[in-house]
Design an enzyme around this catalytic site. Structure first.
Site, PDB file in Angstrom:
ATOM      1  N   CYS A  23       0.868  -1.179   0.000  1.00  0.00           N
ATOM      2  CA  CYS A  23       0.000   0.000   0.000  1.00  0.00           C
ATOM      3  C   CYS A  23       0.902   1.225   0.000  1.00  0.00           C
ATOM      4  O   CYS A  23       2.003   1.187  -0.542  1.00  0.00           O
ATOM      5  CB  CYS A  23      -0.959  -0.020   1.185  1.00  0.00           C
ATOM      6  N   HIS A 633      30.266   5.854  21.246  1.00  0.00           N
ATOM      7  CA  HIS A 633      29.350   4.929  21.914  1.00  0.00           C
ATOM      8  C   HIS A 633      30.021   3.556  21.948  1.00  0.00           C
ATOM      9  O   HIS A 633      30.135   2.873  20.936  1.00  0.00           O
ATOM     10  CB  HIS A 633      28.020   4.856  21.157  1.00  0.00           C
TER      11      HIS A 633
END
Length: 990
Positions: A23, A633
């Site tokens: 869709c 990180h």
């Protein structure tokens, strides 16, 4: 492996795909088996925004605006072209094909006829639940008035009511009297017949004229019941006269015959005359067949089922009161409760009361109690998603008596809930059985509002309270999750806490950065004022000195500057898109690379200040003196270790120099816990630069040592009148007067003041920026000081060389602030919504009621996966463009449109929820992909009746799909709105 191939592999490969469609935002898979899919693995694939598992082996993968290209890439894969599944048919098809396939794989297993039968029953009643719920509340009001003695026994036809109360009584009776017509319409439509023909056939036997034929009837006894029979057509055909009001079995049987007959007539009759003869012959056959045979059979069948249940209740109300609530938890998920609803209605019509709804209430409130327990735990555990789900489900249950949101949204997802519900069902039914059972004179939805509708109000209230609180307390004390699920929830909370802390640190860093800028600005103004106090020659000399002395240390931001960032640890360079966390891999946090460490020490890549230093040791933010902001990180999801394995050496606010140790880590601890060691090193302010790329040297040799270059940062080019970094070519523009004087050419400075576009001397407006730190006789450098006629300035720090303070601002920014301001006000210039500080309002594309995004009944929209905005529950039937722009998505099915507005905002308008399944039915599309539209242009018109009768929600999400380009996107209106009225406020970044 690329993303399309990864998606296909993650859902079990081509052999597991039975069908694939898409869709506006999602890939819709029909699979042979979706039980073994790892949802987290799917969602970790680059480009995937979310994944939703559905019943019937359906699976949705949320892609966003690029869904069509991803779909085409998947269909082009060799394994898909080769056919994939040996049992599957085609790999793509219409939405109707997918829906049909899903029904055949329904929850009632391999007996497709049984699945289709209960699907037929459900779709015959589901569209009219709203009217039944409304009528039930009116009934409750009448029952309350009767209980309080305001009116007599309203359910007894012998009771005389005043005209006012008679009218109120009609408000609910109309729904139940004409129920056969509503059921006939829905059932006929479900089976592919013209629903109005089914309506008309059933309407014949409900006419007052049909009932009046009873005056010619002969009274007979059949199966112990008195019936009235009229003999027609010379006495050869007996017509049984019934009051068909409120009957539901006759219209169901009628539709079961009409559906195949209608399809047969369409096959054998020429298309040229079908419009005339198919309806005519359908009515010609079905009206007498219904009146003479189907109608009476339906009445007898319903009476037989009702009498069977009545016999059980008459034998032992105690057993019946326990049996019904214990069966309902298994009947509702399978759709087996629909026949009981029909029998309830029949009981009220024939007996004047119903005995099923009381025990059913025990099930409902046990279900709602379990939901309340889940809500309590979600609030305690700060589980936002579950809290929103449970709040909506509990409200729907307690106020509307609707159990499906609780059942499908929560209970069927967690296997530990059902035993707690069954305890509540048993105890609630036990209380009713001990009290002798319950009846009601009307069909109601068992909620808090309908308690007065039952015969023994105290008994009913006690029973549902016992069911509710027993289930709730069992869920609260023993939880609804397994130990693994609780541990996973704890990890999510820890991550959210860390993210919140990082966000707070980022905000604090931003404030500190602003303070530094203000301090730098004050220092620059003081230096400039000192320079202007001297003669023109001395001022020029000092200006050159100041340009060097007070030039900001943020050299990486100087025009055309190229800055190298060193590795903070020894290891192997990993391209950013290969980092195993989509938040990092997609560049959401920043741009850079990953490092798979071979060392165990993280050091500072440059001189600067620590602005983030987590106690857990897993993440550090550094604001380098050269203007670059970095995030290092250590590993992926290592926040969950809580600091175990990390030895932190710095704290927030510390000054560091190149090579200073930030943290040492124990690789064995991290890897034994199952976490990846790959360490993202990211530039978190990439928008300030022209490019942030992986250093070329690491492309040929991935192994680096601490201090080796891993990232190249290139500054933006200079603007007109701005100085470039030393060693770079100057911008092709005239020298300003300030630049000429600073170079020691006062004569050239005089001429430059007339040649440089937008620049001036002696108090005239400055259009271009002077060289940083330079000063010109009679011209205020940076718009800070008042120019004097003698060529010196007074350091008042307020007025500018131009006649107004606004002119000073233009002098300092080269006119950029003014142009940005006007663009933000007009909202029409290309990209104007992206101008710093601009506030843009988006108008509603349709008349309706604003619905908060969190309340949109589809998690893909409500969680903001596709974008941010609001929902609209339309009252109109036309979707229009909220602004000028270009259509970038226009589905043939008419259910979704993407618009790239000229102001830089990208919108998705999704008409209804799951309306893609209608395949375009009920939609009249007015635009195509690539079309230009202006404000108010019609995109699509839709038939609300078609959409809602198919059971789909009309709530229409209106979403900004590029929210990361803006500072905030907020709801701008509540309640009813008209087309063009502001519903979303978009604020640009500063």
């Amino acid at each position: 492996m690329n993303a399309p191939a990864e998606i296909l592999a993650s859902i079990g490969g081509a052999d597991n795909v039975e069908n694939l469609t898409h869709c506006a935002t999602r890939l819709r898979f029909q699979l042979h088996d979706n039980s073994g899919i790892d949802e987290k693995q799917v969602e970790s694939i680059p480009g995937v925004m979310g994944a939703v598992s559905q019943s019937g082996n359906r699976y949705q993968v949320v892609i966003g605006g690029a869904v069509e290209s991803v779909y085409n890439d998947i269909m082009a894969l060799p394994e898909m072209k080769e056919g994939g599944s040996a049992t599957g048919t085609q790999k793509s098809g219409s939405n109707a094909d997918v829906k049909s396939a899903a029904k055949e794989k329904g929850p009632r297993g391999r007996f497709t006829w049984l699945d289709s039968f209960f699907d037929f029953l459900g779709d015959s009643f589901r569209p009219i639940l709203g009217s039944l719920l409304g009528a039930s509340l009116i009934i409750t009001f009448m029952a309350l008035m009767g209980t309080l003695g305001v009116i007599g026994n309203w359910a007894d036809p012998r009771t005389e009511l005043s005209p006012t109360w008679q009218f109120i009584n009609l408000c609910w009776r109309c729904v139940f009297y004409f129920l056969p017509l509503m059921v006939a319409y829905n059932a006929s439509k479900k089976l592919g017949a013209d629903p109005w023909i089914g309506f008309a056939v059933m309407a014949v036997v409900m006419l007052p004229g049909f009932t009046s034929l009873g005056q010619y009837a002969t009274h007979l006894t059949f199966a112990g019941s008195e019936i009235n029979v009229v003999r027609l057509f010379g006495g050869h055909l007996p017509l049984t006269i019934f009051d068909y009001g409120s009957q539901v079995f006759p219209p169901l049987l009628m539709a079961a015959v009409l559906g195949p007959l209608y399809k047969l007539l369409k096959k054998i009759i020429s298309p040229n005359v079908q419009l005339i003869f198919v309806p005519f012959l359908s009515m010609l056959i079905m009206i007498p067949l219904t009146a003479f045979l189907i109608g009476p059979l339906g009445v007898y069948a319903g009476a037989g089922l009702a009498n069977g249940l009545k016999a059980v209740n008459d034998f032992s109300p105690f057993i019946f009161a326990i049996l019904i609530p214990m069966l309902y938890p298994f009947m509702v998920p399978l759709g087996l409760h629909w026949p009981l609803n029909a029998i309830m209605l029949l009981n009220i019509q024939t007996l004047g009361f119903d005995f099923i709804q009381g025990p059913m209430g025990a099930w409902n409130f046990a279900c709602f109690g379990a939901t309340a327990g889940v809500l309590f735990l979600s609030v305690r555990d700060r589980d936002v998603t579950m809290r929103q789900t449970a709040t909506g489900a509990l409200a729907a249950g307690l106020l509307g008596g609707i159990s499906e949101p609780s059942l499908y949204g929560i209970h069927l997802r967690f296997k530990r809930i059902y035993p707690r519900i069954l305890v509540g069902c048993f105890l609630g039914g036990l209380v009713q059985g001990i009290g002798g059972g319950l009846t009601t004179n009307a069909f109601v939805f068992t909620s808090l509002l309908t308690i007065p509708a039952f015969s023994n109000i105290p008994l009913y209230a006690i029973s549902i309270a016992v069911a509710f609180f027993s289930s709730m307390l069992l869920v609260v004390f023993f939880d609804y999750r397994t130990a693994d699920e609780r541990a996973e929830a704890a990890k999510v909370r820890a991550t959210e806490d860390a993210d919140q802390a990082a966000e707070e640190a980022r905000k604090a860093s931003a404030e500190a950065h602003k303070a530094e800028l203000r301090a730098d600005d004050a220092e620059a103004r003081a230096d400039q004022a000192e320079q202007r106090a001297a003669t023109t020659t001395v001022a020029a000399e000092r200006a050159a000195q100041v340009a060097t002395a007070v030039a900001p240390a943020r050299t990486a931001l100087a025009p055309n500057a190229v800055t190298q960032i060193a590795s903070p640890v020894a290891g192997y360079v990993v391209p950013l898109d290969k980092v195993p966390d989509p938040v990092f891999a997609k560049g959401t946090v920043g741009l850079g690379v990953g490092i798979d460490p071979t060392g165990d020490t993280i050091t500072s890549p440059g001189d600067g200040k620590i602005i983030v230093a987590q106690d857990t040791g897993h993440a550090f933010g550094i604001k380098l003196d050269n203007g670059i902001e970095l995030l290092i990180h250590v590993g992926i999801d290592t926040v969950n270790l809580g600091g175990t394995g990390f030895d932190v050496h710095v704290a927030r606010g510390d000054r560091v120099t190149t090579g200073d140790v930030l943290v040492r880590f124990d690789r064995t601890v991290i890897e034994s816990a199952g976490y990846s060691m790959i360490t993202p090193v990211l530039v978190t302010n990439p928008r300030k630069f022209a490019s942030v790329t992986q250093a070329p040297a690491t492309l040929s040799s991935a192994l680096v040592a601490p201090g080796d270059t891993i990232i190249t940062v290139t500054a933006k080019p200079p603007k007109d009148g701005a100085a470039a970094v030393p060693g770079t070519p100057p911008a092709p523009a005239h020298r300003s007067a300030a630049q000429a004087v600073a170079a020691g050419d006062s004569k050239a400075g005089a001429s430059a003041s007339t040649e440089a576009p937008g620049s001036s001397v002696g108090g005239s407006q400055l259009g271009g920026s002077p060289a940083p730190g330079s000063t010109v006789p009679g011209v205020a450098a940076h718009g800070d000081a008042q120019a004097s006629p003698q060529g010196t300035g007074t350091a008042d720090g307020a007025a500018a060389a131009s006649p107004t303070a606004d002119g000073a601002r233009r002098a300092a920014t080269g006119g950029a602030a003014d142009s940005a301001g006007s663009a933000a006000v007009s909202g029409a210039a290309p990209g104007s919504a992206l101008v710093a500080g601009a506030v843009t309002e988006i108008g509603s594309p349709v008349a309706g009621r604003v619905v908060a995004l969190a309340d949109v009944p589809d998690p893909v929209f409500s969680k903001g996966i596709v974008g941010l905005g609001v929902g609209i529950d339309p009252t109109g039937d036309t979707i229009t463009s909220p602004g000028d722009g270009k259509i970038i998505v226009a589905q043939d099915t008419g259910h979704a449109f993407g618009i790239k507005l000229d102001n830089g905002i990208e919108l998705l308008i999704h008409v209804g929820i799951d309306t893609v399944n209608l395949g375009g039915t009920g939609f009249d599309v007015h635009v195509a992909r690539g079309d230009r539209v202006t404000t108010g242009d019609v995109l699509v018109r839709f038939d609300r009746t078609v959409i809602e009768s198919a059971g789909y929600s009309m709530i229409t999400p209106v979403l900004v799909t590029n929210p990361r380009k803006f500072a905030s996107i907020t709801q701008a209106a509540q309640g009813a709105v008209t087309p063009g009225e502001g519903i979303i406020t978009v604020t640009a970044k500063q």
